[in-house]
Design an enzyme around this catalytic site. Structure first.
Site, mmCIF file in Angstrom:
data_model
loop_
_atom_site.group_PDB
_atom_site.id
_atom_site.type_symbol
_atom_site.label_atom_id
_atom_site.label_comp_id
_atom_site.label_asym_id
_atom_site.label_seq_id
_atom_site.Cartn_x
_atom_site.Cartn_y
_atom_site.Cartn_z
ATOM 1 N N ARG A 113 67.834 -145.211 38.113
ATOM 2 C CA ARG A 113 68.308 -144.490 39.300
ATOM 3 C C ARG A 113 69.670 -145.058 39.672
ATOM 4 O O ARG A 113 70.161 -145.950 38.986
ATOM 5 C CB ARG A 113 67.297 -144.627 40.445
ATOM 6 C CG ARG A 113 67.143 -146.045 40.913
ATOM 7 C CD ARG A 113 66.148 -146.132 42.068
ATOM 8 N NE ARG A 113 66.630 -147.095 43.036
ATOM 9 C CZ ARG A 113 65.862 -147.688 43.944
ATOM 10 N NH1 ARG A 113 64.578 -147.406 44.020
ATOM 11 N NH2 ARG A 113 66.367 -148.546 44.785
ATOM 12 N N ASN A 151 70.934 -143.242 49.498
ATOM 13 C CA ASN A 151 70.063 -144.411 49.644
ATOM 14 C C ASN A 151 70.859 -145.627 49.209
ATOM 15 O O ASN A 151 71.308 -145.707 48.064
ATOM 16 C CB ASN A 151 68.824 -144.264 48.745
ATOM 17 C CG ASN A 151 67.775 -145.328 49.023
ATOM 18 O OD1 ASN A 151 67.251 -145.427 50.133
ATOM 19 N ND2 ASN A 151 67.497 -146.148 48.022
ATOM 20 N N GLU A 152 71.073 -146.536 50.143
ATOM 21 C CA GLU A 152 71.687 -147.830 49.807
ATOM 22 C C GLU A 152 72.943 -147.669 48.948
ATOM 23 O O GLU A 152 72.978 -148.097 47.789
ATOM 24 C CB GLU A 152 70.675 -148.716 49.095
ATOM 25 C CG GLU A 152 69.460 -148.996 49.936
ATOM 26 C CD GLU A 152 68.365 -149.744 49.186
ATOM 27 O OE1 GLU A 152 68.457 -149.839 47.949
ATOM 28 O OE2 GLU A 152 67.441 -150.225 49.847
ATOM 29 N N GLU A 305 63.125 -149.499 55.898
ATOM 30 C CA GLU A 305 62.164 -149.931 54.872
ATOM 31 C C GLU A 305 61.858 -151.406 55.036
ATOM 32 O O GLU A 305 62.764 -152.210 55.307
ATOM 33 C CB GLU A 305 62.764 -149.800 53.460
ATOM 34 C CG GLU A 305 62.988 -148.416 52.983
ATOM 35 C CD GLU A 305 63.650 -148.399 51.595
ATOM 36 O OE1 GLU A 305 63.578 -149.414 50.862
ATOM 37 O OE2 GLU A 305 64.254 -147.380 51.256
ATOM 38 N N GLU A 353 58.214 -148.444 40.057
ATOM 39 C CA GLU A 353 57.899 -149.370 41.155
ATOM 40 C C GLU A 353 56.395 -149.402 41.438
ATOM 41 O O GLU A 353 55.976 -149.548 42.579
ATOM 42 C CB GLU A 353 58.687 -148.978 42.406
ATOM 43 C CG GLU A 353 60.177 -149.140 42.186
ATOM 44 C CD GLU A 353 60.999 -149.159 43.474
ATOM 45 O OE1 GLU A 353 61.065 -148.112 44.122
ATOM 46 O OE2 GLU A 353 61.564 -150.213 43.811
ATOM 47 N N HIS A 356 55.001 -152.166 43.585
ATOM 48 C CA HIS A 356 55.586 -152.428 44.905
ATOM 49 C C HIS A 356 54.517 -152.227 45.976
ATOM 50 O O HIS A 356 53.703 -151.311 45.876
ATOM 51 C CB HIS A 356 56.757 -151.469 45.147
ATOM 52 C CG HIS A 356 57.654 -151.912 46.259
ATOM 53 N ND1 HIS A 356 57.298 -151.797 47.583
ATOM 54 C CD2 HIS A 356 58.876 -152.491 46.247
ATOM 55 C CE1 HIS A 356 58.276 -152.282 48.333
ATOM 56 N NE2 HIS A 356 59.245 -152.714 47.538
#
Ligand code: GLA
Length: 672
Positions: A113, A151-152, A305, A353, A356
């Site tokens: 990603r 995102n980020e 988050e 993930e 996670h």
């Protein structure tokens, strides 16, 4: 006009929700479980680009329509993300030039990603298109709680698109190549540029990079990503959607953005925060992330988050217990978060993930972890009134501020400084940790920020600064403030040029000292100061001019020379600490500075009892949060009611538990 603070009616509770990984039966159970836990917000679409636009320009929104309908019909709101952090494979196949390039020239391919070259026109156009599509389709939904752009942000590209955009940025900044040559000091090492086209991003080179080049590239990347964010934001706005817009920053080590500038461009600032340690220091880490974000935001903000069940430590995950998960969530809220949101709602069954942590773990809802989520939902319900923010947006009552500056961080990362062992984020964090340990509330402040409400300002390792910043610090001291500046500060200007005539050139007059030479210390070596403090990493040969000596070096190469100095300035003072105090010594040193300035901790004795006390101002009342990190119950007495347990005036807080007290008065005392 100052915008109204972000103040939803209730704390947002929930997390990233990616139902596209599950069959419909699971969607049904999700909604049931969300209701059971009083979840009111699901963040959707973060990585859904390939599902939403399966082929270039062809959209398939049916599944998202259904997800939103299901959530909304059960009263669950949603934050809608634009999925642009994860372009689908068709995109990179069609636009290979939009793949990011590493400094060594490797082109990164899809399969993970965050694979995009932010300056590539094809990427920017595709990002705008999907943002607009989503905004037109869902932007007026009455359960839409906000926009989560991208995102980020933080994929750094060194390829041809980045080179072109960097040159344009440099041209705007410097006007002429000659001016760039002057600022970058290219007379040395034959780096002189004859034309803009000769300039590259700081790619793999034979030996050291030019520091001015490196810092300009960091500035450029932050500006370039901000421009990409703005384009999406403007598409959303142009659709007429009025929901608040944010993009989630990543803390604590993400240093690709100038968060002060970025924060000014958002309706509400948000962060993702993952504890970096399992020790008690994790709680200090929560406070650090939260104080930084509240300061960037200038008021309430969103925790977008966190991890419900685990802490990743290097090579493995350590389980986070339920009590800690609740205390951490309330720790963020005490410091201004309007949410407790997690990554992610349900643990993935497979994919990148899958291990996670999640609100609903692999084992399902019949677990301690999910019971904890239900407890947190119940707690947030009880403290709902706290979410109404005061009109001025200021949530804390800090009288201490720590200067934080992204450009300072970038400057301190340039190659070949006197010691590579100095880390900007470590210095800022250990300063914050020292105040946290003694129970003082702290804000962060940008250079030049509004300083009137502070009695103490600390400037940790701010290597590069402007003359305006130096004057601002001087004004603060002149008007009665206590200024503490630590080593490696004020050595250079913003072009990474050392200010000559004695260190630290930018602050010599203010500090009343003249440094001649650095004496960095080898790793692990500790030296003593005459006041009993211990230090390492860095020392400096300096003499006092208009300052007096507070402590001398008592060992090491500079034995007998000044180590800590203080100068009276107007009705205040400017202290300089020329070495890196150990955490223990820094704790004592900064606690003393706070006491000297007449500042009281939020609750006397709290730090020694292993509890954290934080006051958050609300619209109608003040709220005292007590987080009991210790292994024993504690009792505090005062005037008010604990919204969590219902106890009044004499409130007992079990080991590991929390209290959120609506105060009728501020005179709280710990009982033995
Ligand atoms: C980030 C991302 C999430 C997830 C978590 C894992 O915060 O936004 O998608 O990868 O990290 O900790």
């Amino acid at each position: 006009m100052t915008p109204a603070p972000y103040s939803p009616a209730r704390f947002l509770f929930g997390g990233d929700y990616s139902p596209e990984q599950w069959p419909r039966e699971v969607w049904r159970e999700d909604i049931e479980l969300m209701k059971r836990a009083k979840v009111n917000t699901a963040t959707i679409g973060v990585f859904s680009w390939a599902m939403l636009e399966p082929r270039e320009g062809e959209f398939d929104p049916a599944w998202l329509d259904e997800v939103i309908d299901r959530l909304a019909s059960d009263g669950i709101g949603f934050i809608l993300a634009t999925p642009t952090a994860s372009p689908p494979p068709w995109f990179t196949v069609a636009h290979p030039d939009a793949l990011p390039v590493r400094p060594d020239g490797t082109r990164v391919l899809h399969g993970s990603r965050d694979t995009y070259a932010v300056s590539a026109p094809a990427y920017r156009a595709a990002a705008r298109r999907i943002a607009r599509y989503l905004a037109d389709r869902y932007g007026h939904h009455d359960m839409l709680r906000g926009w989560h752009i991208h995102n980020e942000y933080g994929t750094i590209d060194h390829g041809p698109h980045a080179a072109r955009a960097f040159r344009r940025w440099l041209e705007r900044r410097y006007g002429t190549v000659d001016e760039l040559n002057r600022v970058w000091y290219t007379a040395f090492w034959s780096q002189r540029y004859g034309a803009w086209d000769e300039i590259l991003p700081p790619v793999q080179t034979q030996y050291l990079h030019n520091p001015a080049h490196v810092v300009d590239f960091k500035r450029f990347c932050s500006d370039e990503m901000l421009e990409a964010y703005r384009e999406q934001r403007d598409e959303v706005r142009a659709s007429g959607s009025r929901a608040p817009i944010t993009t989630n920053f990543m803390l604590p080590t993400w240093n690709h953005l100038d968060q002060w500038t970025w924060s000014d461009e958002q309706d509400v600032v948000s962060i993702d925060h993952y504890l970096d340690t399992t020790s008690a220091d994790g709680e200090a880490h929560v406070a650090y992330g939260a104080d930084l974000t509240r300061s960037w935001a200038g008021g309430p903000w969103l925790l977008m988050e966190q991890n419900a069940t685990g802490i990743r430590t290097g090579d493995h995950v350590v389980t986070k217990g339920v009590d800690r998960m609740i205390r951490n969530s309330l720790g963020y809220i005490a410091r201004g978060s309007q949410s407790a949101l997690f990554f992610q709602w349900r643990a993935s069954a497979a994919g990148s993930e899958l291990w996670h942590g999640a609100m609903v773990p692999h084992a399902g809802p019949d677990t301690r972890a999910f019971d904890g989520i239900v407890r947190l939902g119940d707690t947030l319900d009880r403290i709902a009134e706290v979410a109404t923010a005061p009109a001025d947006g200021v949530l804390g009552d800090a009288e201490i501020a720590i200067v934080w500056d992204a450009e300072g961080w970038w400057s301190l990362e340039t190659p070949h400084l006197p010691s590579d062992a100095v880390s900007y984020s470590d210095e800022v964090r250990s300063t914050h940790r020292a105040f946290w340990r003694s129970g003082y509330p702290v804000d962060f402040i940008r250079p030049g920020g509004a300083a009137d409400r502070y009695k103490v300002i600390v400037v940790p390792a701010l290597y590069a600064m402007t003359a305006t910043t130096a004057r601002w610090l001087e004004d603060f001291a002149e008007s009665g403030g206590r200024l503490v500046v630590t080593f490696a500060s004020g050595l250079a200007d913003m072009d990474q040029r050392v200010v000559g005539g004695g260190y630290p050139g930018m602050l010599r007059g203010l500090l009343g000292i003249r440094g001649e030479q650095m004496f960095p210390l080898p790793p692990g070596e500790t030296i003593e100061l005459s006041d009993g403090s211990q230090a390492g990493v860095w020392s400096e040969l300096l003499r006092v001019e208009t300052a007096s000596v507070v402590a001398e070096y008592a060992s090491g190469p500079l034995r007998g020379c000044p180590a800590v100095t203080r100068r009276s300035v107007g009705s205040g003072s400017a202290t300089y600490v020329s070495t890196k105090l150990t955490q223990h010594s820094l704790d004592a040193f900064l606690a003393e500075a706070a006491v000297d300035a007449g500042i009281e901790p939020t609750l006397a004795g709290a730090a020694d009892a292993g509890i954290e006390a934080v006051r958050r101002r609300g619209a109608e009342a003040d709220y005292l949060f007590i987080l009991n990190h210790s292994e024993a119950a504690v009792r505090i007495a005062g005037d008010g009611v604990d919204l969590v347990s219902g106890q009044r005036d004499r409130i007992e807080i079990d080991a590991g538990a929390v209290a959120v007290i609506r105060e009728a008065g501020q005179g709280w005392a710990l009982e033995a």
